[in-house]
Design an enzyme around this catalytic site. Structure first.
Site, PDB file in Angstrom:
ATOM      1  N   HIS A   1      -0.560   6.881  11.512  1.00 53.51           N
ATOM      2  CA  HIS A   1       0.100   8.194  11.500  1.00 53.51           C
ATOM      3  C   HIS A   1      -0.915   9.299  11.236  1.00 53.51           C
ATOM      4  O   HIS A   1      -1.669   9.232  10.270  1.00 53.51           O
ATOM      5  CB  HIS A   1       1.180   8.247  10.415  1.00 53.51           C
ATOM      6  CG  HIS A   1       2.408   7.469  10.748  1.00 53.51           C
ATOM      7  ND1 HIS A   1       3.564   7.534  10.022  1.00 53.51           N
ATOM      8  CD2 HIS A   1       2.670   6.614  11.776  1.00 53.51           C
ATOM      9  CE1 HIS A   1       4.484   6.759  10.569  1.00 53.51           C
ATOM     10  NE2 HIS A   1       3.959   6.178  11.627  1.00 53.51           N
TER      11      HIS A   1
ATOM     12  N   TYR B   1       9.590  13.918   4.612  1.00 53.04           N
ATOM     13  CA  TYR B   1       9.846  14.207   3.199  1.00 53.04           C
ATOM     14  C   TYR B   1      10.742  15.438   3.185  1.00 53.04           C
ATOM     15  O   TYR B   1      10.328  16.498   3.649  1.00 53.04           O
ATOM     16  CB  TYR B   1       8.543  14.519   2.460  1.00 53.04           C
ATOM     17  CG  TYR B   1       7.621  13.336   2.260  1.00 53.04           C
ATOM     18  CD1 TYR B   1       6.724  12.932   3.246  1.00 53.04           C
ATOM     19  CD2 TYR B   1       7.631  12.624   1.057  1.00 53.04           C
ATOM     20  CE1 TYR B   1       5.879  11.855   3.054  1.00 53.04           C
ATOM     21  CE2 TYR B   1       6.777  11.543   0.860  1.00 53.04           C
ATOM     22  CZ  TYR B   1       5.911  11.166   1.857  1.00 53.04           C
ATOM     23  OH  TYR B   1       5.068  10.100   1.658  1.00 53.04           O
TER      24      TYR B   1
ATOM     25  N   PRO C   1       6.291   7.782  -6.667  1.00 58.64           N
ATOM     26  CA  PRO C   1       5.930   7.344  -5.315  1.00 58.64           C
ATOM     27  C   PRO C   1       5.817   8.464  -4.278  1.00 58.64           C
ATOM     28  O   PRO C   1       5.380   8.208  -3.158  1.00 58.64           O
ATOM     29  CB  PRO C   1       7.052   6.366  -4.949  1.00 58.64           C
ATOM     30  CG  PRO C   1       8.179   6.685  -5.865  1.00 58.64           C
ATOM     31  CD  PRO C   1       7.583   7.247  -7.114  1.00 58.64           C
TER      32      PRO C   1
ATOM     33  N   LYS D   1       0.628   7.021  -3.596  1.00 60.95           N
ATOM     34  CA  LYS D   1      -0.715   6.801  -4.128  1.00 60.95           C
ATOM     35  C   LYS D   1      -0.898   5.522  -4.952  1.00 60.95           C
ATOM     36  O   LYS D   1      -2.034   5.107  -5.199  1.00 60.95           O
ATOM     37  CB  LYS D   1      -1.119   7.998  -5.022  1.00 60.95           C
ATOM     38  CG  LYS D   1      -1.370   9.273  -4.252  1.00 60.95           C
ATOM     39  CD  LYS D   1      -2.678   9.205  -3.484  1.00 60.95           C
ATOM     40  CE  LYS D   1      -2.777  10.227  -2.403  1.00 60.95           C
ATOM     41  NZ  LYS D   1      -2.689   9.704  -1.046  1.00 60.95           N
TER      42      LYS D   1
ATOM     43  N   TYR E   1      -3.173  13.683   0.738  1.00 63.65           N
ATOM     44  CA  TYR E   1      -2.288  12.638   1.273  1.00 63.65           C
ATOM     45  C   TYR E   1      -3.098  11.530   1.955  1.00 63.65           C
ATOM     46  O   TYR E   1      -2.815  10.343   1.768  1.00 63.65           O
ATOM     47  CB  TYR E   1      -1.269  13.249   2.238  1.00 63.65           C
ATOM     48  CG  TYR E   1      -0.128  12.305   2.526  1.00 63.65           C
ATOM     49  CD1 TYR E   1       1.011  12.293   1.733  1.00 63.65           C
ATOM     50  CD2 TYR E   1      -0.201  11.392   3.582  1.00 63.65           C
ATOM     51  CE1 TYR E   1       2.053  11.403   1.970  1.00 63.65           C
ATOM     52  CE2 TYR E   1       0.829  10.501   3.831  1.00 63.65           C
ATOM     53  CZ  TYR E   1       1.959  10.512   3.030  1.00 63.65           C
ATOM     54  OH  TYR E   1       2.979   9.617   3.266  1.00 63.65           O
TER      55      TYR E   1
HETATM   56  P1  RFL Z   1       1.981  -4.800  -9.475  1.00 64.85           P
HETATM   57  O1  RFL Z   1       2.260  -4.730  -8.018  1.00 64.85           O
HETATM   58  O2  RFL Z   1       3.043  -4.407 -10.423  1.00 64.85           O
HETATM   59  O3  RFL Z   1       1.523  -6.294  -9.769  1.00 64.85           O
HETATM   60  C1  RFL Z   1       1.349  -6.778 -11.072  1.00 64.85           C
HETATM   61  C2  RFL Z   1       1.561  -8.279 -11.059  1.00 64.85           C
HETATM   62  O4  RFL Z   1       1.368  -8.773 -12.380  1.00 64.85           O
HETATM   63  C3  RFL Z   1       2.401  -9.688 -12.687  1.00 64.85           C
HETATM   64  N1  RFL Z   1       2.565  -9.740 -14.149  1.00 64.85           N
HETATM   65  C4  RFL Z   1       2.033 -10.712 -14.917  1.00 64.85           C
HETATM   66  N2  RFL Z   1       1.300 -11.796 -14.614  1.00 64.85           N
HETATM   67  C5  RFL Z   1       0.924 -12.602 -15.635  1.00 64.85           C
HETATM   68  N3  RFL Z   1       1.270 -12.367 -16.930  1.00 64.85           N
HETATM   69  C6  RFL Z   1       2.007 -11.307 -17.275  1.00 64.85           C
HETATM   70  N4  RFL Z   1       2.344 -11.082 -18.544  1.00 64.85           N
HETATM   71  C7  RFL Z   1       2.421 -10.421 -16.247  1.00 64.85           C
HETATM   72  N5  RFL Z   1       3.145  -9.286 -16.225  1.00 64.85           N
HETATM   73  C8  RFL Z   1       3.224  -8.897 -14.948  1.00 64.85           C
HETATM   74  C9  RFL Z   1       3.601  -9.142 -11.957  1.00 64.85           C
HETATM   75  O5  RFL Z   1       4.597 -10.146 -11.739  1.00 64.85           O
HETATM   76  C10 RFL Z   1       2.978  -8.646 -10.664  1.00 64.85           C
HETATM   77  O6  RFL Z   1       2.956  -9.644  -9.667  1.00 64.85           O
HETATM   78  O7  RFL Z   1       0.699  -3.922  -9.854  1.00 64.85           O
HETATM   79  P2  RFL Z   1      -0.649  -3.652  -9.008  1.00 64.85           P
HETATM   80  O8  RFL Z   1      -1.188  -4.920  -8.435  1.00 64.85           O
HETATM   81  O9  RFL Z   1      -1.502  -2.821  -9.871  1.00 64.85           O
HETATM   82  O10 RFL Z   1      -0.154  -2.818  -7.735  1.00 64.85           O
HETATM   83  C11 RFL Z   1       0.393  -1.544  -7.881  1.00 64.85           C
HETATM   84  C12 RFL Z   1       1.390  -1.255  -6.765  1.00 64.85           C
HETATM   85  O11 RFL Z   1       2.318  -2.327  -6.706  1.00 64.85           O
HETATM   86  C13 RFL Z   1       2.133   0.069  -6.977  1.00 64.85           C
HETATM   87  O12 RFL Z   1       1.249   1.058  -7.440  1.00 64.85           O
HETATM   88  C14 RFL Z   1       2.786   0.575  -5.676  1.00 64.85           C
HETATM   89  O13 RFL Z   1       3.809  -0.279  -5.255  1.00 64.85           O
HETATM   90  C15 RFL Z   1       3.362   1.990  -5.890  1.00 64.85           C
HETATM   91  N6  RFL Z   1       4.079   2.492  -4.715  1.00 64.85           N
HETATM   92  C16 RFL Z   1       3.396   3.009  -3.638  1.00 64.85           C
HETATM   93  N7  RFL Z   1       2.048   3.011  -3.618  1.00 64.85           N
HETATM   94  C17 RFL Z   1       1.374   3.473  -2.515  1.00 64.85           C
HETATM   95  O14 RFL Z   1       0.137   3.479  -2.536  1.00 64.85           O
HETATM   96  N8  RFL Z   1       2.029   3.918  -1.383  1.00 64.85           N
HETATM   97  C18 RFL Z   1       3.387   3.944  -1.325  1.00 64.85           C
HETATM   98  O15 RFL Z   1       3.922   4.297  -0.279  1.00 64.85           O
HETATM   99  C19 RFL Z   1       4.127   3.508  -2.490  1.00 64.85           C
HETATM  100  N9  RFL Z   1       5.466   3.499  -2.487  1.00 64.85           N
HETATM  101  C20 RFL Z   1       5.484   2.454  -4.697  1.00 64.85           C
HETATM  102  C21 RFL Z   1       6.160   2.983  -3.558  1.00 64.85           C
HETATM  103  C22 RFL Z   1       6.218   1.914  -5.746  1.00 64.85           C
HETATM  104  C23 RFL Z   1       7.600   1.910  -5.695  1.00 64.85           C
HETATM  105  N10 RFL Z   1       8.287   1.328  -6.773  1.00 64.85           N
HETATM  106  C24 RFL Z   1       9.345   0.408  -6.636  1.00 64.85           C
HETATM  107  C25 RFL Z   1       7.777   1.480  -8.105  1.00 64.85           C
HETATM  108  C26 RFL Z   1       7.523   2.987  -3.492  1.00 64.85           C
HETATM  109  C27 RFL Z   1       8.249   2.493  -4.575  1.00 64.85           C
HETATM  110  C28 RFL Z   1       9.751   2.572  -4.471  1.00 64.85           C
HETATM  111  C1  PHB Z   2       7.637   3.648   1.641  1.00 62.55           C
HETATM  112  O1  PHB Z   2       7.597   3.454   2.865  1.00 62.55           O
HETATM  113  O2  PHB Z   2       8.125   2.809   0.864  1.00 62.55           O
HETATM  114  C2  PHB Z   2       7.088   4.889   1.081  1.00 62.55           C
HETATM  115  C3  PHB Z   2       6.411   5.776   1.916  1.00 62.55           C
HETATM  116  C4  PHB Z   2       5.903   6.951   1.401  1.00 62.55           C
HETATM  117  C5  PHB Z   2       6.085   7.239   0.067  1.00 62.55           C
HETATM  118  C6  PHB Z   2       6.743   6.339  -0.764  1.00 62.55           C
HETATM  119  C7  PHB Z   2       7.250   5.170  -0.258  1.00 62.55           C
HETATM  120  O3  PHB Z   2       5.606   8.410  -0.425  1.00 62.55           O
END
Ligand code: RFL
Ligand code: PHB
Length: 392
Positions: A72, A201, A293, A297, A385
């Site tokens: 994109h 958005y 989110p 980032k 972004y």
């Molecule tokens: P994670 O993914 O939370 O993984 C951590 C892992 O550690 C495990 N764990 C343990 N393991 C052993 N012992 C323990 N005591 C433990 N406690 C926990 C967990 O089970 C898990 O498997 O962290 P990590 O690896 O630092 O990754 C971070 C990302 O997952 C997070 O920042 C993103 O998902 C945030 N996020 C987005 N980031 C983007 O860059 N672009 C996006 O478009 C974006 N959209 C989002 C998002 C996060 C969202 N939510 C649900 C919070 C959209 C949403 C809705």
């Molecule tokens: C997603 O596709 O889950 C998504 C995309 C952009 C965002 C957050 C989540 O800023």
């Protein structure tokens, strides 16, 4: 068991770090409390910055991402029943983002880890970190009722916001900064074609909405919701109706809806823990910081942290230099705070705040108007972004 680096958590940061270390011959064990299927079942990030794409390429894992990911060059801002595109590519000298879900990134990393025979322990219970203030840290855990101990040189705390690693750091040495937002995001995944080719958005008087996607046939949508809302209160029909109300008429009318295949509510928070290193324990990704989110980032910050960490550890083993691991925390935090600022700003601009009032709404309208009318302002959005540069 003995390894060089014990990695706690098999999310994107833990798995990326594992592969980066494997690539330079550093032995690591990943210890995860959940099952692999559970980790893959969490629907999260969708947008990869160029730096994250480069990291996957560097690991030789870019093939499926480039074949299936959607490139994109812009995003749409919805506002007052209209929509305007921000041409990020033109504004940043050609930079783009890749829409490729976190589930797919995680799957590619898990497959690569299995293929190279690197060890991952899933369903590890009662994970504990020991002695990282000295040269011989240990990690203990229980699996299937049996106690295990991993001796290591370093521990990487990649276990997310609720993990054990940050909680194990000496609390007197830890400083945290936090902002909790007074709303959440209700997300729906559906096997329907995306509402538009690029993300939308939308700032609306009923609240924020986001149209995103995973592929040409799978969509991801979010609406701002109350923190008191429960997923069960939201039927699919109620979700689609609310989403449509928050989009401009052209998109709302053309949008294809269908049964949800996942529905969840996420709270929004900005959080930073400083420092990101305690002796031989390093925090990375969501274990150290959370962003709302809106700016997409979180996963990208996890990738930049582990890139710095892998480099520091490589210098430690290959060059006998501690310069990289000594610089780790400050280097990460400089980039983290810029992303925290951007995510906070974009969240503040696009959401309806319960106590914002009409003045708040007018200020948002003025700022969006300025953003869309000023090349300087839209460039600032675009360069954040697509991802700010890494320090060399
Ligand atoms: P994670 O993914 O939370 O993984 C951590 C892992 O550690 C495990 N764990 C343990 N393991 C052993 N012992 C323990 N005591 C433990 N406690 C926990 C967990 O089970 C898990 O498997 O962290 P990590 O690896 O630092 O990754 C971070 C990302 O997952 C997070 O920042 C993103 O998902 C945030 N996020 C987005 N980031 C983007 O860059 N672009 C996006 O478009 C974006 N959209 C989002 C998002 C996060 C969202 N939510 C649900 C919070 C959209 C949403 C809705
Ligand atoms: C997603 O596709 O889950 C998504 C995309 C952009 C965002 C957050 C989540 O800023």
């Amino acid at each position: 068991m003995r390894t060089q680096v014990a990695i706690i958590g098999a999310g994107p940061s833990g798995l990326l770090l594992g592969q980066l270390l494997h690539q330079v011959g550093i032995d690591a064990v990943v210890i995860e409390q959940r099952s692999g299927d559970y980790v893959l079942g969490r629907i999260r990030a969708g947008v990869l910055e160029q730096g994250t794409i480069d990291l996957m390429d560097q690991l030789g894992l870019g093939e499926r991402m480039h074949a299936e990911g959607l490139v994109h060059g812009g995003i749409n801002l919805g506002f007052r029943n209209t929509r305007q595109r921000i041409d990020m590519q033109a504004l940043t000298g050609g930079k783009q983002v890749m829409v490729y879900g976190q589930t797919e990134v995680t799957r590619d990393l898990m497959d690569a880890r299995a293929a190279c025979g690197a060890k991952t322990v899933y369903q590890a219970q009662n994970v504990r970190l020991h002695d990282f203030d000295g040269a011989r840290p240990r990690v203990t855990y229980t699996k299937d009722g049996v106690n295990h101990e991993v001796e290591c040189d370093f521990i990487a705390g990649c276990d997310g916001y609720h993990g054990v690693s940050r909680a194990s750091a000496p609390q007197a040495a830890l400083r945290t900064y936090e902002k909790v937002y007074p709303f959440g995001w209700l997300g729906v995944l559906s096997d329907t074609p995306p509402a538009a080719h690029e993300l939308i958005y939308s700032n609306h008087e009923r609240g924020f909405a986001l149209c995103s996607m995973r592929s040409e046939t799978r969509s991801r949508y979010y609406v701002q919701c109350s923190l008191d809302d429960k997923v069960e209160q939201w039927s699919d029909q109620a979700f689609w109706d609310e989403l449509r109300r928050r989009l401009d008429p052209a998109v709302a009318e053309a949008m294809v809806t269908g049964p949800s295949i996942e529905k969840s509510i996420a709270p929004l928070r900005s959080f930073v823990a400083e420092p990101m290193r305690f002796g031989r324990l390093f925090l990375a990704g969501d274990a150290a910081h959370i962003v709302p989110p809106t700016g997409a980032k979180g996963l990208n910050l996890a990738a930049s942290d582990v890139r710095y960490l892998a480099r520091g550890l490589t210098e430690f083993y290959a060059d006998k230099s501690e310069a990289g691991i000594d610089a780790y925390s400050d280097r990460c935090l400089r980039r983290v705070w810029k992303a925290v600022r951007f995510s906070w700003w974009f969240t503040s601009l696009m959401h309806k705040f319960p106590d914002g009032g009409e003045f708040g709404q007018k200020i948002q309208e003025a700022e969006i108007g300025y953003l869309l009318g000023s090349t300087a302002a839209s460039t600032a959005l675009a360069e954040n972004y697509v991802g700010l540069p890494y320090e060399v």
